[in-house]
Each structure stands twice: as C-alpha cells, then as structure tokens.
Design a protein around this motif. Structure first.
Motif, short mmCIF file in Angstrom:
data_model
loop_
_atom_site.label_atom_id
_atom_site.label_comp_id
_atom_site.label_asym_id
_atom_site.label_seq_id
_atom_site.Cartn_x
_atom_site.Cartn_y
_atom_site.Cartn_z
N THR A 23 0.82 -1.22 0.00
CA THR A 23 0.00 0.00 0.00
C THR A 23 0.85 1.27 0.00
N HIS A 24 1.98 1.23 0.72
CA HIS A 24 2.82 2.43 0.85
C HIS A 24 3.95 2.46 -0.18
N LYS A 25 4.05 1.42 -0.97
CA LYS A 25 5.11 1.38 -2.00
C LYS A 25 4.46 1.55 -3.37
N LYS A 26 4.44 2.80 -3.86
CA LYS A 26 3.62 3.14 -5.04
C LYS A 26 4.39 3.24 -6.35
N PRO B 118 15.01 7.19 -6.19
CA PRO B 118 16.23 7.88 -5.74
C PRO B 118 16.39 9.24 -6.42
N GLN B 119 16.38 10.31 -5.63
CA GLN B 119 16.42 11.67 -6.18
C GLN B 119 17.82 12.12 -6.56
N LYS B 120 18.84 11.35 -6.12
CA LYS B 120 20.23 11.66 -6.50
C LYS B 120 20.98 10.36 -6.75
N LEU C 248 26.81 0.60 -2.05
CA LEU C 248 25.77 -0.07 -1.26
C LEU C 248 25.49 0.70 0.03
N ALA C 249 26.52 1.36 0.54
CA ALA C 249 26.34 2.17 1.77
C ALA C 249 25.38 3.33 1.50
N ASP C 250 25.52 3.94 0.30
CA ASP C 250 24.59 5.02 -0.08
C ASP C 250 23.16 4.50 -0.20
N ILE C 251 23.02 3.28 -0.77
CA ILE C 251 21.68 2.68 -0.94
C ILE C 251 21.07 2.40 0.44
N GLN C 252 21.94 1.91 1.36
CA GLN C 252 21.49 1.62 2.73
C GLN C 252 21.06 2.92 3.44
N LYS C 253 21.87 3.97 3.27
CA LYS C 253 21.57 5.26 3.90
C LYS C 253 20.26 5.83 3.34
N ALA D 134 17.73 4.10 2.17
CA ALA D 134 16.63 3.30 2.73
C ALA D 134 16.30 3.74 4.15
N GLU D 135 17.35 4.00 4.93
CA GLU D 135 17.12 4.41 6.32
C GLU D 135 16.56 5.83 6.43
N THR D 136 17.00 6.71 5.52
CA THR D 136 16.57 8.12 5.56
C THR D 136 15.16 8.29 5.00
N ASN D 137 14.90 7.69 3.81
CA ASN D 137 13.63 7.91 3.09
C ASN D 137 12.62 6.78 3.29
N GLY D 138 13.07 5.68 3.91
CA GLY D 138 12.17 4.54 4.09
C GLY D 138 11.87 3.82 2.80
#
Length: 643
Positions: free
Chosen positions: A78-81, A109-111, A116-121, A123-127
């Motif tokens: 529902t929240h993944k559009k 991803p807006q930037k 992989l660390a950026d992808i992890q960050k 996910a944690e920042t934007n959910g």
C-alpha cells in the motif's frame, strides 16, 4: 450498365437509408472492441499498467493476492507506489522490455547512489528499500546476496513517470544504446544531446514555423485557382525541356562515342555505342509519344484548370471545408489514443505465469490470446471508417453546392447539413466502403510483416514475388480508394446503396476515361507543386530564422521537423482540395450527360465550366466532328447565361 444509364440521376431529391445491414455489422464490431477494453480492465490490466507491478506479480500501491509457487507474491504494498528497476538501462530490444528485476518502492532515488552504503543510507533516511524484499536495509552491506538482489550501482538519479508510477533515469545517456539502435547515425550520446538541445532551444521557432505552414496551406487553397494556369504551363515546360534535353544528351553522347570508337576498335566500345544508340532511339520514341499524348490531352487540361477554378469558389462559399482536416485528425488522434491504451492493457492482461527465471509474467491462454488480432483489424477498419466519413462529408457538401442553382439558397452551413445526412442515412455505406479497403490492407500488411521477418533469409525469387504481391495489393488499394470516393459522391447525389453507387460512378468514369486521366495526372502534379511550394517556403523561413540562433550548434533536426510537419499539413489540406476537384468532376460529368442547356434540361454548372463546354463545342464544330460520345455531351446550350 444499360439499366444504370437509363435510370435518371435525381440530385438531392430524396434521401433514404443505405446499407443498413453493414451499419449493424459495424456496430456489432465496435461492441466487440468495447468488450476487449472491458475485459482487460476487469482482469486487472488497467491497474497493472497504471500502478505498475513488480517481478513477483504484485501491483504497487495496494494489497495483493498470493500467486501459487511464487515467493514474495501476495504482499501488502500500500505504501510502496513506484516501480523501480534494479538495472533500468538493460533493455532487450528484441522483446521490447527492460531485462531487470522490478520492485515496488516508496520513493525514487532523487540523486545518484554510488555504493551499497549510499543505498542503505537512502533506505534508512527515506524509508524506500531499493533491494529485494527478502533483504533488510541493515543487511545491504553485509549479506553476500546483496550483489544479486540490490540495484546495479551507481544507481542513476530517477524521477517517477507522470501517471505511470515508474522510476525512470533522469539522464538520457542511460538509453544511449537504445537510441543508437533506433537512430543509426547517432554514434555517441553527445551528438544526441546536441540534437535534442537544438530542438528544445528552438521550440518557439519550430512552433511558429509550423503555424506558418498551416497559414500558407490555407492561403494556397484560396489562391490556387488563380495560379492553376501558371502551374500547368510550368508542368508543360518542365516535361518538354526534360524529354528534349534527355533525348538531345543521349544523341550527343552517341555522336561523341562514335567519333572516339572509330579510333579505338574494341568490342567494349562497340557494345557501348550500340547501347547508346538503343537508348537514344528509345528516348526519341518516348518523346514523340509524350508529345502526341500532350497534344491529345491539351483540351482536357483546360477542364482541369476550370475545375480548379470552381474548387476555389467552393472554398469561398463553404469556408468550413478548410477546417475539415482538423476534426478528422482530432477524431483519429482520440481513437488512436484509445487503441494504444487498450493495446497496453492487453500487454498486461492475462493470468500470472512463472517464467524461466522464476519471476511472474501475465499471459492470456486459450482463444483469448488472439484478441489482439481483432484489435488490429479494429485499428484499420475504424481508421478507414473515420477517413471515409470525411470523404462522404466533403462529397455531400460539394454536391449540395453544385446542384443548387441559386447559390443564395444554399443551406446556412452545407458542411453540417452534409454531416447530418451522413449520420441519418449513409453510415452503412461508409462502413461497407471502409471494410473493402480493410480487406485489401490486411493481406498487404501481413505480406510486409513476412517480408521484414524473412529479410536476408529468403532467396531472390521469393523476395521478388513478395514485393510484387505487396505492390499489386497497394495498387488495388489505391484504385479501390478512388472508386470508393466516387461511390460516396454518387450516394450523396442519389441516396443509393454502395454497390449501385460504385457501379454508376464507374460507368461515368469509364465514359470520361481521358478526362479522368488528365485530371489525375495534371491535377495531382499541380497539387504536388503546391506541397513543394509550402515546404520550400517554410524551409526557407526556417533557415533564415534558425541561422540567427547562436545558442546551439546543430539545427538540422529542427529544420527536418519543420519541413516534415509542413509537408504533412500541406498534404492534409491539398488532399481536401483534390477531393473537391474529384467530386466536382463527377458532378460535371453527370450534368453534361443528362443535361444539354435546353429548357427543362438546364445545366447546373458554374459559368467557368460553361465557358469550357461552349469552347469545346465550338472547336468540335470547326473540326467538323459533332458526333460520338463527346458530341452527345456537348450539345448547344440555351440556359448558359442563367447561372
């Protein structure tokens, strides 16, 4: 034909419904098209197309039902559009799809994400988790499966496509290979960038020039009647100079070769000399025949000029005719948009089936998988139906104009009156005529498809036969289109069904075969010159305006776009002009066949056409040849001045 010639043509006297069974058949066919649309929406195809779905069969932005045998299916998203592709640039050109694992995410991803660390960050920042569902964000940098289940990095900056909820890379260079496959001359993305920037920078000029071509086309439709005689002279001079020049050059080359061949006695020189002699003699014979044809046709060219002159008057009396291409184009665009939407629905409809890679694909099974064939036939038939409606509308309006003696008594809007007659009485005739064109067009398209699929695989004989069949079907289609148009005119005049109208029109055309040939050759060339004039004028204005733009380097593409648009616009408008001339000619032929200008049988025609008839009669009297078919058509007139 005897019955046809005896039956009197009674223009606009009565109106009756024609070809009703064909109208019912067409309505049933359209209901079938609607069923395909309804079926695809009911089976969830519309939701899958608009909301998007992942590789496990889940539709993004909603709760899903479990697919048997597929892990990660039946999730609550529902929240993944948004749909996110792990490798969006991996495009399979053959199957026209992105070869990548697709996931539903809550944000694109807006930037650019480089590790992989950026992808992890992110996910944690934007959910928004960009790796497969079975991996938690905390496992992105530690789990060895991350190399396969996480996106290929660097992850490009993405933005959602409006209305379709797919994350697409912002930088177009991602699709450089795809662009190269489509545009072979683009060798690197920098050229593509320069071309696109050229178009974007000069978009105001492009729009202005497109508007200019539109205005020029409208002006030409009004003034072509004044310059038609000049265009005919240009055509005549070009043909004479071309044929004489070509023949002269060949004889000059032969004379020159003969002098040089006498000095060098070789077999090759003799063969070349003989070939040149054959070419020169052939060209001379062709030129003589061409001159004889032009001599025979010269009087009939006068009829073409007269018809063009009257066609110009028609546009002054019926100004709404000028806007005819607009509404036809608008209706076609609406239908094509609907058709493409339903086609996209069909691409995502069906039952979820696991593929070789263990992901879900939606496929139709049983007889339903052939629905797209029905849909393709619908594209051709309904498109032809819309074009045929335009032909019938134009024919109805021009027939009303021609057969109304007092132009003051014309309906307030003959075009709307013609549309009303079409809708009330003649939709069945249009449906039948368009179906006949569809019957010829479908085999030609199938043969063209086979030809493209077998390119390089078939032998020379098979290739030649295929091309010959395609060419024959194309010629048949053009002939039937021309006959259909005349049949619609006959229906507009007499309210007869399609077959009767086609037979009546064919008889008239055969009786006036030489005139038809003159109008279709000279008239078409005049209109072609008109198209060239509009394209050249727009192109010249484009060169002058674009030359002053210094913001970009390449302005070839904007100029090509402008010239193509100018040609398309000129073709649309001048095809209406051609249609009007063809309708006027059939009306004129009927008028001269059944009327002779005597009391009770007064001509309906315009003064310009009456002058043509009078001049023809005088020249025939002088030549001492008053009999035959032409003599019957050109009897002395009494009511010439009454018009």
């Amino acid at each position: 034909s005897r019955k046809s010639s005896k039956r009197e043509w009674k223009p606009l006297e009565d109106h009756s419904c024609t070809d009703v069974p064909w109208l019912l058949l067409f309505i049933l066919f359209c209901i079938g098209m609607g069923f395909i649309c309804g079926f695809s929406i009911a089976t969830g195809a519309a939701a899958r197309l608009l909301s998007g779905y992942d590789s496990y069969g889940n539709i993004c932005g909603q709760k899903n039902v479990k697919v048997e045998g597929i892990v990660n299916s039946g999730l609550d998203l529902t929240h993944k559009k948004y749909v996110f592709f792990l490798d969006p640039c991996n495009i399979d050109l053959v199957h026209q799809r992105i070869k990548s694992l697709a996931l539903c995410v809550s944000a694109c991803p807006q930037k650019e994400l480089k590790t992989l660390a950026d992808i992890q960050k992110f996910a944690e920042t934007n959910g928004s988790t960009l790796c497969s569902y079975e991996l938690q964000p905390s496992e992105y940098t530690t789990d060895p499966r991350a190399a396969k289940l996480c996106p290929k990095y660097p992850v490009p900056e993405s933005a959602p496509i409006p209305f379709f909820h797919r994350c697409a890379p912002v930088n177009i260079s991602c699709y450089a290979k795809f662009a190269e496959a489509l545009i072979t001359f683009v060798s690197d993305s920098s050229v593509l960038h320069r071309l696109i920037s050229g178009v974007m920078t000069s978009k105001e000029i492009i729009m202005g020039l497109c508007l200019l071509s539109l205005v020029l086309s409208m002006i030409l439709m009004v003034i072509i009647r004044y310059i038609s005689r000049v265009l005919v002279w240009i055509l005549t001079i070009l043909v004479i100079l071309g044929s004489l020049g070509g023949t002269g050059v060949l004889w000059w080359l032969y004379a020159k070769q003969r002098v040089s061949a006498s000095a060098v006695e070789t077999q090759i020189a003799k063969d070349n000399l003989q070939a040149l002699l054959i070419y020169a003699i052939s060209a001379t014979v062709f030129t003589v025949i061409l001159f004889l044809i032009m001599l025979i046709m010269r009087k009939r060219v006068a009829l073409t000029i007269a018809l063009f002159h009257v066609a110009g008057k028609v546009f002054i009396h019926l100004p709404l005719l000028v806007f005819q291409p607009f509404w036809t184009f608008f209706v076609l665009i609406l239908f094509w948009t609907y058709w493409i939407t339903v086609l996209l629905f069909l691409g995502t409809t069906g039952s979820p089936v696991p593929n070789e890679e263990g992901f879900v694909e939606f496929r139709m099974v049983g007889p339903l998988k052939y629905m797209w064939w029905y849909h393709v036939v619908g594209l051709i038939w309904i498109s032809e139906f819309i074009l045929a409606c335009q032909q019938m509308t134009v024919a109805g309006a021009v027939v009303t104009y021609y057969f109304t003696r007092e132009k003051r008594n014309l309906p307030f809007t003959p075009i709307l009156a013609s549309v009303n007659r079409l809708v009330c009485y003649h939709l069945g005739t249009v449906a039948k005529g368009s179906f006949i064109i569809t019957l010829v067009k479908i085999p030609r398209m199938i043969l063209m498809y086979i030809h493209t699929q077998l390119k390089g695989k078939e032998n020379a004989c098979a290739r030649c036969m295929l091309k010959a069949c395609i060419c024959c079907l194309w010629c048949l289609e053009k002939c039937l289109t021309y006959l259909n148009q005349n049949a619609y005119t006959a229906t507009a005049i007499n309210s007869t069904n399609f077959c009767t109208s086609a037979k009546d029109a064919f008889v008239i055309l055969v009786e006036n075969a030489l005139r038809v040939a003159a109008i279709n050759t000279v008239g078409d060339f005049m209109l072609f010159l008109g198209k060239v004039l509009i394209v050249c004028s727009t192109g010249l204005a484009g060169i002058m305006l674009l030359n002053y733009q210094r913001d970009y380097t390449i302005w070839v593409l904007p100029l090509i776009i402008v010239c193509l648009f100018a040609f398309l616009v000129a073709h649309c408008f001048l095809s209406i002009y051609e249609m009007v001339v063809d309708v006027l000619f059939l009306c004129f032929a009927i008028d001269t066949k059944y009327n002779d200008g005597s009391p009770g049988k007064e001509f309906y025609m315009d003064k310009v056409l009456m002058e043509f008839v009078e001049n023809s009669r005088k020249s025939m009297k002088e030549a001492g040849r008053g009999g035959g078919a032409e003599g019957r058509e050109l009897k002395p007139m009494v009511g010439a001045d009454e018009e």
